[in-house]
Design a protein around this motif. Structure first.
Motif, PDB file in Angstrom:
ATOM      1  N   VAL A 223       0.858  -1.186   0.000  1.00  0.00           N
ATOM      2  CA  VAL A 223       0.000   0.000   0.000  1.00  0.00           C
ATOM      3  C   VAL A 223       0.892   1.234   0.000  1.00  0.00           C
ATOM      4  N   THR A 224       0.680   2.117  -0.951  1.00  0.00           N
ATOM      5  CA  THR A 224       1.554   3.273  -1.138  1.00  0.00           C
ATOM      6  C   THR A 224       0.978   4.574  -0.617  1.00  0.00           C
ATOM      7  N   SER A 225      -0.337   4.617  -0.333  1.00  0.00           N
ATOM      8  CA  SER A 225      -0.928   5.873   0.123  1.00  0.00           C
ATOM      9  C   SER A 225      -2.175   5.579   0.935  1.00  0.00           C
ATOM     10  N   LEU A 226      -2.381   6.361   1.990  1.00  0.00           N
ATOM     11  CA  LEU A 226      -3.574   6.305   2.843  1.00  0.00           C
ATOM     12  C   LEU A 226      -4.175   7.691   2.930  1.00  0.00           C
TER      13      LEU A 226
ATOM     14  N   SER B  62      -3.651  10.185  -7.684  1.00  0.00           N
ATOM     15  CA  SER B  62      -2.512  10.535  -8.533  1.00  0.00           C
ATOM     16  C   SER B  62      -1.682   9.283  -8.747  1.00  0.00           C
ATOM     17  N   SER B  63      -1.576   8.845 -10.018  1.00  0.00           N
ATOM     18  CA  SER B  63      -0.783   7.667 -10.360  1.00  0.00           C
ATOM     19  C   SER B  63       0.493   8.098 -11.075  1.00  0.00           C
TER      20      SER B  63
ATOM     21  N   PHE C   9      -9.322   5.597   2.671  1.00  0.00           N
ATOM     22  CA  PHE C   9      -9.024   5.209   1.304  1.00  0.00           C
ATOM     23  C   PHE C   9      -7.573   4.750   1.239  1.00  0.00           C
ATOM     24  N   ALA C  10      -7.334   3.649   0.491  1.00  0.00           N
ATOM     25  CA  ALA C  10      -5.998   3.075   0.370  1.00  0.00           C
ATOM     26  C   ALA C  10      -5.714   2.770  -1.086  1.00  0.00           C
ATOM     27  N   GLY C  11      -4.473   3.051  -1.524  1.00  0.00           N
ATOM     28  CA  GLY C  11      -4.028   2.748  -2.876  1.00  0.00           C
ATOM     29  C   GLY C  11      -2.728   1.971  -2.850  1.00  0.00           C
ATOM     30  N   ASP C  12      -2.531   1.037  -3.799  1.00  0.00           N
ATOM     31  CA  ASP C  12      -1.363   0.168  -3.749  1.00  0.00           C
ATOM     32  C   ASP C  12      -0.544   0.287  -5.030  1.00  0.00           C
ATOM     33  N   VAL C  13       0.439  -0.591  -5.174  1.00  0.00           N
ATOM     34  CA  VAL C  13       1.392  -0.508  -6.275  1.00  0.00           C
ATOM     35  C   VAL C  13       0.790  -0.931  -7.600  1.00  0.00           C
ATOM     36  N   VAL C  14      -0.299  -1.693  -7.599  1.00  0.00           N
ATOM     37  CA  VAL C  14      -0.910  -2.118  -8.860  1.00  0.00           C
ATOM     38  C   VAL C  14      -2.014  -1.181  -9.298  1.00  0.00           C
ATOM     39  N   GLY C  15      -2.273  -0.118  -8.551  1.00  0.00           N
ATOM     40  CA  GLY C  15      -3.269   0.869  -8.934  1.00  0.00           C
ATOM     41  C   GLY C  15      -4.636   0.670  -8.324  1.00  0.00           C
TER      42      GLY C  15
END
Length: 1146
Positions: A124-127, A189-190, A137-143
């Protein structure tokens, strides 16, 4: 010359706090556990670690409140809920998202409000938290972007047990770089572009049409003020390549592009930090084309971004650069309003604040960081010279700042600061505002306690206002002579003066017309005294002269240990006072002239090599000089003729009781520790001491504070000279006094108690003349065997630093705050720092000593060894050595061994603390007990380093005997190998019964057939005794199951409750016959080394009977076969090589 920063810069980044003690207390400054991420809110500072722990530190006082542990891996992201301090979200390296409810209001244990495995196996790269609801909300390395809801126990009993489903919002084309949320809209933001999501209507927009490649952040920035109920929708800002930022609407439409590449062609502003002096280079200008990996709202309308080497703050609404500052090694940043927390690559944590220059100078002055405050004042002259800056920086405060600088070493800085003060608006400037005019005239002043003082200004500008300050000052001066301030009121003022800036009221003009309520006389006089410091400076000499007249002070009677009532003496007539003052002044000048002549004579005699190299002559010169010194600067109850004639103790005591009180104007007498005083006596003594400190200027006031001496119950510590001394005379007296003390005070006040009495008495009486650092070194080197000298020196230093603000923090009992306050007084002065460390040790004991390695090399281990108990010094030494890199520890420990005799002392200490019982390692006859080398030694790493340091033959022999005495067999074997005492080593190995000691790196391997035969014979001799002590099938005769390590230290766990692999391995090895030092195993090892035939032949020649078991016979046959095949293979290879060479030759 300090360069001046242009007027366009209105803010700076400043570091006022040091968080190193916090990381040290959390054990996050070591190489084993590191801080991986951080988040900050109004209440919390959250730190995630590589061990899966989440440390919650309360920002009010920087106290650790909770530690939340996770078994799902290390913490990768953490986010504090912005609208509810009771919730916090974390992610682990296994992709688990956990939402915690802390339950602090109900004093319950924290609970996991929600757990999501939606990102299992991904990082997980962002919270990001919802700004209104309990949603993460959580975002990871695969989008993938998901939403996790959390139930709260505050909403009812059942809501906490509702399991909310995890919702996958979207999956973007590449790794998620940053998430942001506000008012129902989520920005993602990706690596390639930004997406805007309406989470209520489930609609998505792409922001802009152009793609990008790399890490670029995005965030929302509101247009209204913080806390506004309604206002325009916020704007979206997205980072673009080449130092560009898109400004987009709330619907994703790009409105404009901000170009910062050329705007960044300006020199960086220095970081204002206590760690280093700020440097500004106006010539460092070049455009910067940068990718902005993250964007954060900073303050009200600012935008913050950062790289690994700098921090940038923009004003996007106007398209300007507020500032950029070089900060090295940043890996993550957390923002809360105007505060910034940076996590660095080396594990450090820094706390920065965005403040105006004048506010920065004000806070630096409060922290007494005078040099840095003056540097910032000169560097940001444009901000300090404005009338607006008079609210926080009155002229008298800048004058006070100039006085605090060192006139010898900081002359250039003082001159530049004077230029800045001269450029300030004049007192009667017509262009200045009414408020700045009042402030600069001194009629309006803000005290440190926050009180606004207005003198003779009732809405008019009459001519009487001009003389109001002078008239008021004269009244205040008269009242200061009649009143004394109590200790309680002084303490309240001190507390008010150190309040944070958030507690200070707004310095607005609306306070000016308010009428002030009458204050109590003493409180009012305290405020008046602080406010008229400029006027009092003009009459300092007259006041000091009057204060030195002992007839003006009360003389309480201390005869027979009873404190009499203090009565005010009759006030003499003015002409009588002037006549007495003139006589006293003439007498004082003649005495000082006599002392100057004696000092110059002593210095000239000492410069003669015949005197300097002759100890007898040198002592005689100093003895004559000491008599003159005692006459001029000694206590009033000491007479030179009594020193010369050697009066008896009874006569001296009588004189002390009769004549000690005429000097009570500059002394405070305290009873010995054994005597019991009433509360009334204690309060009156403290009140008198506070009055003296407040009423007498420190530059010339003679103050002798209370300390229970070693021998003389009325001997006092004199912190200041009883008479004003010129600088040149003071320097000469200091040199002679230090030399006199270094020689042992020859011809001093000796009695039947011994020579140390004269040293302690001289140390107390003339402490104001001595070089504190030089005396500290004397105590460590010359008087190391006389602890009473060190006790006297420490007592003097404790009283010397009693008025420091650090003492107030230490007395409150908060260790972290105390350590942080010590960090803030850098650069450190060793004697002052050591006195505060004595207070910390007395307050906290061993816990404080464990944190003292951070003060090395200012404070050396010898200082701590003299301060702490042996059991407390050892953890300090171990932490100090372990704080260095592994490859540097050995050489670093060697540098601490000065003198070399400390090696045996420290080794003995480490062998006797946190060590196994001797009965477990030694038999009654002093031989090694079976398998006792597996025991755990608490300071095994330190022991290993001490033994492996280079040493002479005698030291190694002593260490060898110490290891044998305590049963530290791993160190004993290493020293046997170093001393070539291999026979003793083989004997110990046979008794320990461990074959691994013959093959490991720390073991001893036989080097010849003779040594193998000798080892075999020793094994046969003691095998029977070992078998009687511990049969082969038995477990080790200890209460612990222990895992051996390669450095000689061991780790132990209870055998009965242990279920880990290490315990299982050891239990198996204890019954494995192959690890026992038996004759059969030695023969098999010999066969492997030399071959079966050669080994058996050597054994037959030595007369050793070989009786092999069937298994050993089979092993022997296999070795013969392997040897034959190996020979055949070698022969074949040689023949082929020979044929190949002949073919090439042909």
């Amino acid at each position: 010359m300090i360069p001046v920063v242009p007027e366009s810069y209105t803010h700076v980044l400043a570091e006022f706090d040091c968080l190193d003690p916090l990381l040290s207390a959390l054990r996050l400054d070591s190489g084993r556990i590191k801080c991986t991420c951080l988040s900050v809110s109004r209440k919390w500072l959250a730190l995630g670690t590589s061990a899966g722990g989440l440390h919650l530190i309360e920002r009010d006082g920087w106290k650790q409140k909770l530690i939340l542990t996770h078994k799902e891996g290390s913490i990768t992201q953490v986010a504090c809920c912005p609208h509810d301090d009771d919730f916090i979200a974390v992610t682990t390296s296994q992709g688990v998202v956990v939402v915690w409810e802390l339950l602090l209001e109900r004093r319950g244990r924290p609970e996991r409000a929600s757990v999501s495995w939606e990102h299992r196996g991904q990082t997980v790269t962002s919270l990001c938290w919802d700004t209104a609801a309990l949603r993460v909300f959580a975002g990871d390395v695969v989008g993938k972007v998901s939403c996790v809801r959390a139930g709260s126990s505050k909403h009812g009993k059942g809501s906490a047990f509702v399991i909310f489903p995890v919702q996958t919002i979207t999956t973007v084309d590449s790794r998620v770089v940053q998430l942001g949320y506000t008012d129902g809209h989520l920005v993602v933001s990706s690596l390639s572009r930004c997406y805007l999501c309406d989470t209520e209507r489930e609609k998505f927009w792409r922001v802009g049409n152009k793609e990008r490649d790399g890490e670029f952040g995005a965030c929302f920035l509101p247009l209204g003020q913080r806390g506004q109920a309604a206002g325009p929708p916020p704007l979206l800002y997205c980072a673009r390549p080449g130092s560009r930022i898109w400004e987009a609407s709330f619907t994703g439409e790009v409105l404009s592009t901000h170009q910062f590449k050329q705007l960044l062609a300006c020199p960086p502003l220095p970081l204002i930090s206590y760690k280093s002096e700020p440097h500004y280079n106006p010539e460092q200008t070049s455009p910067q084309s940068l990718p902005f990996p993250r964007l954060h709202q900073f303050g009200e309308q600012n935008l913050l971004t950062w790289t690994d080497s700098a921090i940038y703050v923009f004003i996007p609404h106007s398209g300007q650069v507020l500032l950029w500052t070089e900060v090295k090694g940043i890996i993550e940043v957390a923002v809360f309003r105007n505060e910034l927390f940076c996590l660095h690559g080396d594990g450090r944590l820094s706390h920065l604040s965005l403040v105006s220059p004048e506010r920065c100078v004000e806070r630096l002055i409060k922290k007494e960081n005078w040099t840095l405050a003056a540097t910032v004042t000169c560097m940001f002259q444009h901000a300090v010279m404005t009338s607006r800056a008079r609210k926080s920086l009155p002229i008298d405060r800048l004058e006070q700042l100039k006085v605090q600088l060192n006139s010898a070493s900081q002359q250039q800085l003082i001159g530049q600061l004077e230029e800045v003060i001269n450029k300030l608006e004049p007192l009667d400037s017509a262009c200045s505002s009414r408020r700045s005019s009042i402030s600069s005239h001194g009629s309006f002043n803000v005290l440190d306690c926050g009180i606004y003082r207005v003198i003779s200004r009732r809405g008019s500008q009459s001519d009487e206002d001009t003389n109001s300050l002078a008239n008021q000052s004269m009244l205040e001066e008269e009242r200061l002579k009649e009143f004394n301030f109590t200790e309680e009121e002084h303490g309240e003022n001190d507390v008010q003066s150190v309040r944070g800036e958030s507690d200070r009221p707004d310095l607005g003009l609306q306070f000016l017309p308010l009428s002030f309520r009458p204050k109590p006389p003493r409180v009012a006089l305290q405020a008046v005294r602080d406010s008229v410091s400029n006027f009092v400076k003009k009459t300092t000499e007259k006041i000091n002269t009057l204060q030195m007249n002992t007839d003006l002070w009360p003389r309480p009677d201390l005869r027979e240990g009873v404190q009499g009532e203090v009565t005010a003496p009759a006030t003499p007539l003015p002409h009588e006072v002037d006549h007495d003052v003139n006589l006293e002044k003439t007498s004082s000048e003649s005495e000082l002239q006599e002392l100057r002549v004696a000092t110059q004579k002593a210095i000239s005699q000492i410069q003669d090599p015949m005197v300097l190299l002759d100890p007898v002559c040198l002592r005689e010169v100093l003895r004559d000089w000491a008599l003159i010194l005692e006459t001029v600067l000694g206590p009033d109850h000491i007479r030179p003729r009594e020193i010369e004639n050697g009066a008896t103790r009874e006569e001296e005591k009588t004189l002390e009781e009769e004549e000690v009180m005429p000097s009570m104007s500059c002394c405070v007498v305290i009873q010995p520790e054994s005597s019991l005083a009433t509360d009334q006596d204690e309060s009156s003594t403290l009140t008198e001491k506070e009055d003296l400190r407040e009423s007498i200027p420190c530059s010339t006031a003679p103050v002798r504070v209370a300390f229970p001496p070693l021998a003389n119950p009325v001997e006092l510590v004199q912190l200041f000279s009883p008479k004003p001394l010129p600088n040149d005379l003071n320097a000469d007296l200091s040199q002679l006094a230090c030399l006199y003390l270094d020689l042992g005070c020859p011809g001093g006040w000796r009695d039947e108690r011994g020579g140390m009495e004269s040293i302690c008495v001289f140390l107390r009486r003339y402490f104001f003349l001595l070089d504190q650092e030089r005396v500290r070194k004397m105590c460590m080197l010359k008087y190391s065997e006389q602890p009473e000298v060190l006790k006297a020196y420490v007592a003097c230093m404790l009283e010397f630093t009693q008025a420091s603000k650090v003492v107030e923090v230490i007395q409150k009992g908060d260790l972290l705050k105390s350590l942080r306050s010590l960090q803030e007084i850098q650069p450190w002065n060793a004697p002052l720092l050591l006195s505060h460390m004595y207070r910390l040790y007395e307050k906290h004991g061993e816990v404080a000593v464990r944190a003292f390695p951070q003060f090395y090399p200012t404070i050396l281990p010898s200082d701590i060894m003299a301060m702490a108990l042996p059991g407390h010094f050892l953890p300090y030494l171990d932490n100090l050595v372990q704080s260095r890199a592994e490859q540097q520890r050995k050489s670093f420990l060697g540098s601490l061994l000065q003198p070399d005799t400390l090696r045996q002392d420290w080794l003995e200490l480490a062998l006797s603390r946190d060590a196994p019982q001797k009965a477990d390692t030694l038999t009654p006859d002093g031989q090694p007990r079976w398998r006792s080398h597996f025991f755990s030694w608490g300071y095994g790493r330190l022991l290993s380093l001490l033994i492996r340091l280079p040493a002479d033959l005698t030291s190694k022999q002593k260490m060898l005997e110490m290891c044998r005495t305590h049963g530290y067999w791993m160190g004993f074997l290493y020293l046997c190998r170093e001393l070539q005492r291999r026979l003793e080593a083989f004997d110990v190995i046979c008794r320990l019964d461990d074959m691994t000691l013959l093959e490991e790196e720390d073991g001893i391997v036989p080097q010849s057939l003779d040594e193998w035969v000798l080892l075999l014979q020793l094994s046969q001799q003691i095998s029977s005794s070992i078998s009687d002590e511990a049969p082969p099938s038995a477990a080790p005769p200890t209460s612990s199951t222990i895992i051996s390590t390669t450095n000689g230290s061991c780790l132990g766990k209870p055998q009965g409750n242990s279920t880990d692999n290490g315990s299982a391995d050891l239990s198996n090895s204890s019954t494995d016959w192959s690890v026992r030092v038996s004759p059969e195993n030695i023969i098999l090892r010999l066969m492997r080394v030399f071959g079966p035939d050669q080994a058996l032949a050597a054994l037959q020649e030595s007369g050793v009977q070989v009786d092999l078991s069937p298994r050993s016979t089979l092993v022997c046959d296999l070795l013969r076969m392997a040897e034959k095949r190996q020979r055949a293979l070698i022969q074949t290879m040689l023949e082929r090589c020979d044929r190949f060479m002949w073919s090439q030759h042909a």
